[in-house]
Design an enzyme around this catalytic site. Structure first.
Site, PDB file in Angstrom:
ATOM      1  N   LYS A 159      47.419  21.930  30.128  1.00  0.00           N
ATOM      2  CA  LYS A 159      48.113  22.997  29.385  1.00  0.00           C
ATOM      3  C   LYS A 159      49.453  22.491  28.858  1.00  0.00           C
ATOM      4  CE  LYS A 159      49.138  27.547  28.473  1.00  0.00           C
ATOM      5  NZ  LYS A 159      48.967  28.963  28.732  1.00  0.00           N
ATOM      6  N   HIS A 167      40.402  40.082  33.302  1.00  0.00           N
ATOM      7  CA  HIS A 167      40.509  39.175  32.156  1.00  0.00           C
ATOM      8  C   HIS A 167      39.656  37.912  32.369  1.00  0.00           C
ATOM      9  CE1 HIS A 167      42.356  37.026  28.833  1.00  0.00           C
ATOM     10  NE2 HIS A 167      42.683  36.042  29.658  1.00  0.00           N
ATOM     11  N   ARG A 186      46.544  24.543  20.154  1.00  0.00           N
ATOM     12  CA  ARG A 186      46.735  25.521  21.240  1.00  0.00           C
ATOM     13  C   ARG A 186      45.669  26.618  21.209  1.00  0.00           C
ATOM     14  NH1 ARG A 186      52.261  28.132  23.834  1.00  0.00           N
ATOM     15  NH2 ARG A 186      51.148  29.355  25.395  1.00  0.00           N
ATOM     16  N   ARG A 213      70.024  39.357  24.120  1.00  0.00           N
ATOM     17  CA  ARG A 213      69.506  38.419  23.096  1.00  0.00           C
ATOM     18  C   ARG A 213      68.968  37.116  23.679  1.00  0.00           C
ATOM     19  NH1 ARG A 213      74.018  40.378  20.097  1.00  0.00           N
ATOM     20  NH2 ARG A 213      73.265  41.994  18.692  1.00  0.00           N
ATOM     21  N   HIS A 239      37.772  39.126  24.883  1.00  0.00           N
ATOM     22  CA  HIS A 239      38.642  40.247  24.525  1.00  0.00           C
ATOM     23  C   HIS A 239      37.827  41.431  24.023  1.00  0.00           C
ATOM     24  CE1 HIS A 239      42.616  37.777  24.005  1.00  0.00           C
ATOM     25  NE2 HIS A 239      42.349  38.075  25.260  1.00  0.00           N
ATOM     26  N   HIS A 295      37.633  33.498  24.587  1.00  0.00           N
ATOM     27  CA  HIS A 295      38.480  34.692  24.556  1.00  0.00           C
ATOM     28  C   HIS A 295      38.113  35.655  23.415  1.00  0.00           C
ATOM     29  CE1 HIS A 295      40.696  32.417  27.473  1.00  0.00           C
ATOM     30  NE2 HIS A 295      41.682  33.283  27.556  1.00  0.00           N
ATOM     31  N   GLU A 345      51.031  27.659  18.529  1.00  0.00           N
ATOM     32  CA  GLU A 345      49.616  27.894  18.221  1.00  0.00           C
ATOM     33  C   GLU A 345      49.290  27.773  16.729  1.00  0.00           C
ATOM     34  OE1 GLU A 345      47.737  30.759  20.870  1.00  0.00           O
ATOM     35  OE2 GLU A 345      46.336  31.239  19.266  1.00  0.00           O
TER      36      GLU A 345
HETATM   37  P1  NAD Z   1      47.741  40.396  37.646  1.00  0.00           P
HETATM   38  O1  NAD Z   1      49.070  39.913  37.337  1.00  0.00           O
HETATM   39  O2  NAD Z   1      47.426  41.818  37.345  1.00  0.00           O
HETATM   40  O3  NAD Z   1      47.443  40.127  39.190  1.00  0.00           O
HETATM   41  C1  NAD Z   1      46.203  40.538  39.721  1.00  0.00           C
HETATM   42  C2  NAD Z   1      46.357  41.382  40.987  1.00  0.00           C
HETATM   43  O4  NAD Z   1      46.642  40.508  42.076  1.00  0.00           O
HETATM   44  C3  NAD Z   1      47.497  42.380  40.933  1.00  0.00           C
HETATM   45  O5  NAD Z   1      47.116  43.537  41.604  1.00  0.00           O
HETATM   46  C4  NAD Z   1      48.601  41.674  41.706  1.00  0.00           C
HETATM   47  O6  NAD Z   1      49.539  42.555  42.264  1.00  0.00           O
HETATM   48  C5  NAD Z   1      47.825  40.942  42.748  1.00  0.00           C
HETATM   49  N1  NAD Z   1      48.432  39.722  43.276  1.00  0.00           N
HETATM   50  C6  NAD Z   1      49.101  38.780  42.587  1.00  0.00           C
HETATM   51  N2  NAD Z   1      49.379  37.742  43.384  1.00  0.00           N
HETATM   52  C7  NAD Z   1      48.895  38.037  44.604  1.00  0.00           C
HETATM   53  C8  NAD Z   1      48.868  37.341  45.830  1.00  0.00           C
HETATM   54  N3  NAD Z   1      49.334  36.114  45.950  1.00  0.00           N
HETATM   55  N4  NAD Z   1      48.312  37.956  46.892  1.00  0.00           N
HETATM   56  C9  NAD Z   1      47.773  39.204  46.765  1.00  0.00           C
HETATM   57  N5  NAD Z   1      47.733  39.896  45.629  1.00  0.00           N
HETATM   58  C10 NAD Z   1      48.300  39.306  44.551  1.00  0.00           C
HETATM   59  O7  NAD Z   1      46.600  39.533  36.918  1.00  0.00           O
HETATM   60  P2  NAD Z   1      46.519  37.999  36.468  1.00  0.00           P
HETATM   61  O8  NAD Z   1      45.089  37.700  36.407  1.00  0.00           O
HETATM   62  O9  NAD Z   1      47.422  37.139  37.257  1.00  0.00           O
HETATM   63  O10 NAD Z   1      47.110  38.039  34.996  1.00  0.00           O
HETATM   64  C11 NAD Z   1      46.467  38.724  33.959  1.00  0.00           C
HETATM   65  C12 NAD Z   1      47.484  38.944  32.868  1.00  0.00           C
HETATM   66  O11 NAD Z   1      47.917  37.684  32.385  1.00  0.00           O
HETATM   67  C13 NAD Z   1      46.937  39.693  31.669  1.00  0.00           C
HETATM   68  O12 NAD Z   1      47.884  40.675  31.297  1.00  0.00           O
HETATM   69  C14 NAD Z   1      46.834  38.630  30.593  1.00  0.00           C
HETATM   70  O13 NAD Z   1      47.019  39.168  29.297  1.00  0.00           O
HETATM   71  C15 NAD Z   1      47.959  37.720  30.972  1.00  0.00           C
HETATM   72  N6  NAD Z   1      47.807  36.334  30.491  1.00  0.00           N
HETATM   73  C16 NAD Z   1      48.869  35.771  29.879  1.00  0.00           C
HETATM   74  C17 NAD Z   1      48.789  34.478  29.429  1.00  0.00           C
HETATM   75  C18 NAD Z   1      49.989  33.822  28.798  1.00  0.00           C
HETATM   76  O14 NAD Z   1      49.865  32.707  28.308  1.00  0.00           O
HETATM   77  N7  NAD Z   1      51.128  34.461  28.839  1.00  0.00           N
HETATM   78  C19 NAD Z   1      47.616  33.724  29.625  1.00  0.00           C
HETATM   79  C20 NAD Z   1      46.538  34.334  30.272  1.00  0.00           C
HETATM   80  C21 NAD Z   1      46.654  35.646  30.710  1.00  0.00           C
HETATM   81  N1  GLY Z   2      46.433  31.354  27.396  1.00  0.00           N
HETATM   82  C1  GLY Z   2      46.456  30.774  26.105  1.00  0.00           C
HETATM   83  C2  GLY Z   2      47.770  30.164  25.743  1.00  0.00           C
HETATM   84  O1  GLY Z   2      48.680  30.113  26.531  1.00  0.00           O
HETATM   85  O2  GLY Z   2      47.921  29.720  24.647  1.00  0.00           O
END
Ligand code: NAD
Ligand code: GLY
Length: 368
Positions: free
Chosen positions: A234, A272, A248, A128, A259, A255, A244
């Site tokens: 941020k 992305h 936010r 939880r 998206h 996006h 949000e």
């Molecule tokens: P990711 O986490 O898939 O990482 C990209 C690639 O880089 C992966 O293959 C990973 O293993 C590799 N990698 C990571 N760090 C590395 C490093 N230092 N050296 C070598 N390789 C490395 O992609 P991302 O772009 O970091 O994240 C995208 C995700 O984030 C999506 O799922 C998206 O929906 C999410 N997201 C979330 C929020 C939020 O507010 N929570 C905001 C934006 C995006």
């Molecule tokens: N990436 C958008 C948010 O965190 O609200």
């Protein structure tokens, strides 16, 4: 050993939630800073969650820095957006339970946005609700996903449809981890960087455009300043609107279009950040159409994105109806109206829901 050139920011949540405010540590080498980890974790048990790619580079140094006498379990999940689903969350939870972790355990997300979103959600569900710490290793995760407490996974019906707001206890950003980040992933993160300039800080936008070549070369001093400025913006936005309800949403600039591109192209085809880059070009064209910004903003954005080989045109096969259909299933639809983020001026964004089919047709046409 403590590390020089560290910078610390704070995400200050509203007064009624002051106990959930948390620090963002930014610096080169902070991953290995034992004193810092002791201050964050005390003697609590830890589950480090990472993927096989990142583990090769950073799992051992992190474990060395936090080990001490504590109970520590490393949980490796498969790499890739296609694994961002409930089964992976379930795997993380099972590993934590089988290793007899309790609610006092701290989960550490070591990786990009995928690892961060999965780990944060697993922590939110574990017994939880357990604490977690973000250690983002992609530029996108450092400037965006690790701050703000959005956690979750994808569902066959859409991206990020299952999740929870669960703020981390701390964010530890080691800029050194960017050294191993592939060029394409770095560029995808850059798209989120320029977004902050567009929506919140016109001077920052101009500086980024001016110094794009240094940024492309990953100049460490510049990167530290840039990551810190993005986190500051941020943190400020999240502090004002954690769930949000208003401002936010402006973080989603580009996006709504992005998206749709990701969805129609099939997730994984466009990163992305690449889809967001193209989406921001479209959102800026829409802003020009509404008369709120001028062509010079778009020109500067295109110059910047071009320096990182980021895409500025949607797939040629995507029609207006493809966009509309993809957008209508998005979380940004309220009462059947698609919401768009547009610029009121450079550095100032707002949400609108009065965009007509003709406007979108013109935006898409202008991108061809
Ligand atoms: P990711 O986490 O898939 O990482 C990209 C690639 O880089 C992966 O293959 C990973 O293993 C590799 N990698 C990571 N760090 C590395 C490093 N230092 N050296 C070598 N390789 C490395 O992609 P991302 O772009 O970091 O994240 C995208 C995700 O984030 C999506 O799922 C998206 O929906 C999410 N997201 C979330 C929020 C939020 O507010 N929570 C905001 C934006 C995006
Ligand atoms: N990436 C958008 C948010 O965190 O609200």
């Amino acid at each position: 050993m403590s590390v020089p050139n560290q910078q610390m920011l704070t995400v200050s949540l509203p007064m009624d939630r002051a106990d959930r405010s948390y620090p963002i540590h930014i610096g080169s080498g902070v991953l290995c800073d034992r004193e810092q980890w002791l201050a964050i974790l005390g003697n609590r048990a830890v589950c480090v969650v990472t993927n096989e790619t990142i583990a090769q580079h950073y799992l051992e140094p992190l474990v060395d820095a936090i080990q001490g006498d504590r109970q520590l379990t490393s949980i490796i999940i498969p790499d890739g957006e296609e694994h961002k689903h409930m089964a992976t969350v379930s795997h993380v939870l099972t590993q934590a339970l089988e290793n007899k972790h309790e609610r006092s355990t701290v989960f550490i997300a070591l990786g990009g946005g995928v690892v961060g979103d999965i780990t944060g959600f697993a922590a939110a569900c574990f017994l939880r609700g357990a604490d977690f710490v973000q250690v983002p290793t992609t530029l996108l995760a450092q400037v965006d996903s690790s701050v703000g407490g959005k956690t979750g996974v994808n569902h066959p019906m859409g991206k990020n449809l299952i999740g929870a707001f669960h703020q981390p206890r701390a964010v530890v950003i080691d800029l050194k981890t960017l050294d191993s980040l592939p060029e394409r992933e770095y560029a995808a993160g850059i798209a989120e960087v320029i977004k902050y300039g567009l929506i919140a800080d016109a001077d920052f936008f101009r500086e980024l455009v001016k110094h794009r070549q240094r940024l492309r070369a990953r100049d460490p001093d510049l990167l530290r300043q840039v990551v810190a400025r993005c986190c500051q913006i941020k943190a400020d936005v999240v502090g004002r609107d954690e769930r949000e309800a208003g401002i936010r949403a402006t973080l989603n600039y580009g996006h709504t279009f992005g998206h749709a591109i990701e969805k129609v192209s099939g997730y994984g085809e466009w990163l992305h950040g690449e889809a967001v880059a193209c989406g921001m070009v479209m959102a800026t064209r829409l802003s020009i159409l509404r008369g709120s910004v001028k062509q010079d903003t778009l020109d500067a954005l295109l110059t910047f994105l071009d320096a990182f080989d980021l895409p500025c045109k949607p797939p040629a096969v995507m029609s207006l109806d493809d966009f509309l259909q993809a957008m209508s299933g998005d979380k940004k639809v309220i009462d059947g109206r698609i919401r768009f983020i547009v610029l009121q001026s450079l550095g100032d964004a707002l949400t609108v829901d009065d965009v007509f089919r003709d406007d979108l047709a013109k935006v898409i046409e202008a991108c061809r």
